[in-house]
Design a protein around this motif. Structure first.
Motif, PDB file in Angstrom:
ATOM      1  N   VAL A   1      -5.309  -7.923 -13.962  1.00 40.98           N
ATOM      2  CA  VAL A   1      -4.399  -7.568 -15.051  1.00 40.98           C
ATOM      3  C   VAL A   1      -2.966  -7.786 -14.584  1.00 40.98           C
ATOM      4  O   VAL A   1      -2.602  -7.429 -13.467  1.00 40.98           O
ATOM      5  CB  VAL A   1      -4.603  -6.113 -15.521  1.00 40.98           C
ATOM      6  N   ILE A   2      -2.153  -8.400 -15.442  1.00 45.93           N
ATOM      7  CA  ILE A   2      -0.772  -8.740 -15.086  1.00 45.93           C
ATOM      8  C   ILE A   2       0.148  -8.280 -16.210  1.00 45.93           C
ATOM      9  O   ILE A   2       0.488  -9.039 -17.130  1.00 45.93           O
ATOM     10  CB  ILE A   2      -0.608 -10.256 -14.855  1.00 45.93           C
ATOM     11  N   PRO A   3       0.586  -7.009 -16.179  1.00 48.82           N
ATOM     12  CA  PRO A   3       1.520  -6.543 -17.205  1.00 48.82           C
ATOM     13  C   PRO A   3       2.897  -7.164 -17.013  1.00 48.82           C
ATOM     14  O   PRO A   3       3.362  -7.359 -15.885  1.00 48.82           O
ATOM     15  CB  PRO A   3       1.558  -5.025 -16.992  1.00 48.82           C
ATOM     16  N   THR A   4       3.543  -7.458 -18.109  1.00 45.03           N
ATOM     17  CA  THR A   4       4.828  -8.178 -18.062  1.00 45.03           C
ATOM     18  C   THR A   4       5.985  -7.334 -18.588  1.00 45.03           C
ATOM     19  O   THR A   4       7.079  -7.867 -18.819  1.00 45.03           O
ATOM     20  CB  THR A   4       4.730  -9.455 -18.907  1.00 45.03           C
ATOM     21  N   ASP A   5       5.787  -6.048 -18.775  1.00 40.07           N
ATOM     22  CA  ASP A   5       6.807  -5.206 -19.413  1.00 40.07           C
ATOM     23  C   ASP A   5       8.178  -5.343 -18.749  1.00 40.07           C
ATOM     24  O   ASP A   5       9.192  -5.504 -19.433  1.00 40.07           O
ATOM     25  CB  ASP A   5       6.365  -3.744 -19.377  1.00 40.07           C
ATOM     26  N   SER A   6       8.241  -5.248 -17.423  1.00 38.16           N
ATOM     27  CA  SER A   6       9.529  -5.312 -16.724  1.00 38.16           C
ATOM     28  C   SER A   6       9.736  -6.639 -15.998  1.00 38.16           C
ATOM     29  O   SER A   6      10.659  -6.775 -15.201  1.00 38.16           O
ATOM     30  CB  SER A   6       9.631  -4.153 -15.714  1.00 38.16           C
TER      31      SER A   6
ATOM     32  N   ILE B   1       0.835  -1.202   0.000  1.00 34.49           N
ATOM     33  CA  ILE B   1       0.000   0.000   0.000  1.00 34.49           C
ATOM     34  C   ILE B   1       0.870   1.253   0.000  1.00 34.49           C
ATOM     35  O   ILE B   1       0.585   2.227  -0.716  1.00 34.49           O
ATOM     36  CB  ILE B   1      -0.953  -0.017   1.206  1.00 34.49           C
ATOM     37  N   GLU B   2       1.948   1.230   0.792  1.00 31.09           N
ATOM     38  CA  GLU B   2       2.880   2.368   0.787  1.00 31.09           C
ATOM     39  C   GLU B   2       3.490   2.560  -0.596  1.00 31.09           C
ATOM     40  O   GLU B   2       3.631   3.695  -1.076  1.00 31.09           O
ATOM     41  CB  GLU B   2       3.976   2.134   1.824  1.00 31.09           C
ATOM     42  N   LEU B   3       3.868   1.460  -1.243  1.00 32.65           N
ATOM     43  CA  LEU B   3       4.408   1.540  -2.597  1.00 32.65           C
ATOM     44  C   LEU B   3       3.376   2.136  -3.544  1.00 32.65           C
ATOM     45  O   LEU B   3       3.709   2.976  -4.392  1.00 32.65           O
ATOM     46  CB  LEU B   3       4.819   0.145  -3.086  1.00 32.65           C
ATOM     47  N   GLY B   4       2.126   1.704  -3.398  1.00 29.54           N
ATOM     48  CA  GLY B   4       1.067   2.232  -4.248  1.00 29.54           C
ATOM     49  C   GLY B   4       0.965   3.744  -4.152  1.00 29.54           C
ATOM     50  O   GLY B   4       0.795   4.431  -5.166  1.00 29.54           O
ATOM     51  N   GLU B   5       1.077   4.269  -2.949  1.00 31.54           N
ATOM     52  CA  GLU B   5       1.034   5.727  -2.796  1.00 31.54           C
ATOM     53  C   GLU B   5       2.226   6.379  -3.494  1.00 31.54           C
ATOM     54  O   GLU B   5       2.075   7.397  -4.180  1.00 31.54           O
ATOM     55  CB  GLU B   5       1.001   6.111  -1.323  1.00 31.54           C
TER      56      GLU B   5
ATOM     57  N   LEU C   1       2.664  -3.733  -9.978  1.00 32.13           N
ATOM     58  CA  LEU C   1       2.167  -2.399  -9.647  1.00 32.13           C
ATOM     59  C   LEU C   1       2.968  -1.304 -10.347  1.00 32.13           C
ATOM     60  O   LEU C   1       2.413  -0.292 -10.788  1.00 32.13           O
ATOM     61  CB  LEU C   1       2.193  -2.191  -8.135  1.00 32.13           C
ATOM     62  N   THR C   2       4.281  -1.508 -10.430  1.00 27.18           N
ATOM     63  CA  THR C   2       5.116  -0.510 -11.098  1.00 27.18           C
ATOM     64  C   THR C   2       4.741  -0.387 -12.574  1.00 27.18           C
ATOM     65  O   THR C   2       4.610   0.725 -13.108  1.00 27.18           O
ATOM     66  CB  THR C   2       6.604  -0.866 -10.947  1.00 27.18           C
TER      67      THR C   2
END
Length: 339
Positions: free
Chosen positions: A242-247, A35-39, A322-323
């Motif tokens: 949703v699961i983005p795989t870019d990184s 949650i902290e990362l999300g902020e 999340l990133t």
């Protein structure tokens, strides 16, 4: 990518907060860290699920109280609190207290119905009154009334040295406008609209009038807004996995693809007596996921999301997902990156 009808305005995520029975604190701390990362990444909201007698968050308001003291901006939500486990008056007290502690950032999502596996838990939960409990929409009406400040008792005033109120205290002004209903049926969507609540729609719906997931979800969103006092301005939050795989590393990509593959069979047709339909998990680059969402007729009707994180991944996976959502997928859907 063709633009969605409503460019994304609010970006959120949802986590179940799993933990190891042998070390439950580590799992809870991981959720708080996420949650902290999300902020820091600029998400508008973080939502937690509610799990009783499982290895997930059983007390989301306590966890969000801790999160409220580690963050300052991000909205904090529950998706959802099943009211069959709750006393509406006591819950209203907890919601108001947390909303005040968070500075007005709480977004409580609720639902109704008997608790899961009620036949096995009823005597522990409601000994002596299990058959008398009302698990209908009336439970939400009672909660909403208490949150709005309606009278809870016919007594108020001073008794000895103690002062008493006839409504729930503390009262959190504005909280009622941030109450959400998690509905998976057309009836629930209509009812939530009639009550002036906000609507949480997710990756699960009831196959009532169709077996096309997106078309069913679209009918729910439109029925909700047709019955809501705010009409087209009524708030709806969409929550797919949703699961983005870019990184992602090659190992992470393989894990994500296998996760989605094992869950795909349940999306082919309605499941169980309730005929529940499940949406496929979306795995791929942010550009690929944005293309698929642009073609999703229900997604095109919303401008808020609470993308669900997969149940069983590692902390490092959630950081990567999340990133990518914050820096790549969100902007691809019309919301500028804040990271």
């Amino acid at each position: 990518m063709p633009p969605t009808s409503r460019p994304l305005r609010k970006l959120g995520f949802l986590t179940i907060g799993l933990f190891d029975e042998a070390d439950p604190r580590r799992g809870h701390e991981s959720t708080l860290s996420i949650i902290e990362l999300g902020e820091r990444l600029g998400f508008d909201s973080a939502w937690v699920r509610h799990r009783h007698l499982q290895y997930g968050i059983s007390s989301p308001l306590v966890l969000l109280a801790a999160a409220s003291q580690r963050t300052s901006r991000i909205q904090l939500g529950t998706a959802v609190i099943p009211l069959g486990w709750e006393n509406p008056l006591r819950l209203a007290e907890d919601l108001a207290t947390l909303d005040l502690l968070s500075g007005g950032r709480l977004n409580p999502g609720v639902s109704v119905g008997p608790p899961m596996h009620y036949a096995r838990v009823r005597e522990a939960l409601y000994p002596g009154t299990a058959d008398a409990e009302d698990f209908s929409y009336e439970r939400v009406r009672r909660l909403m009334g208490f949150v709005r400040g309606e009278q809870a008792t016919d007594f108020s005033g001073t008794e000895g040295f103690e002062a008493f109120s006839d409504r729930v205290q503390p009262h959190a002004a504005g909280l009622a406008d941030r109450m959400w209903y998690g509905g998976a049926s057309l009836r629930s969507a209509r009812w939530a609209g009639e009550q002036g609540m906000n609507l949480l729609t997710s990756s699960v719906v009831k196959a009532e009038e169709s077996e096309d997931f997106a078309e069913i979800q679209l009918s729910h969103i439109r029925a909700f807004r047709e019955h809501h006092p705010d009409g087209e301005r009524a708030r709806v939050s969409h929550g797919l996995v949703v699961i983005p795989t870019d990184s992602a590393t090659p190992g992470q990509r393989a894990k994500y693809e296998e996760y989605a593959r094992t869950r795909m069979p349940r999306t082919a047709s309605p499941q169980g007596p309730a005929r529940m339909m499940f949406a496929p998990d979306l795995v791929g680059s942010s550009a690929e996921i944005a293309e698929r969402l642009a073609a999703h007729v229900a997604f095109r009707e919303v401008d808020e999301v609470a993308f669900a994180l997969p149940f069983s991944f590692d902390h490092e996976d959630y950081v990567q997902i999340l990133t990518d959502i914050a820096t790549l997928l969100g902007p691809a859907l019309g919301r500028p990156s804040a990271a």
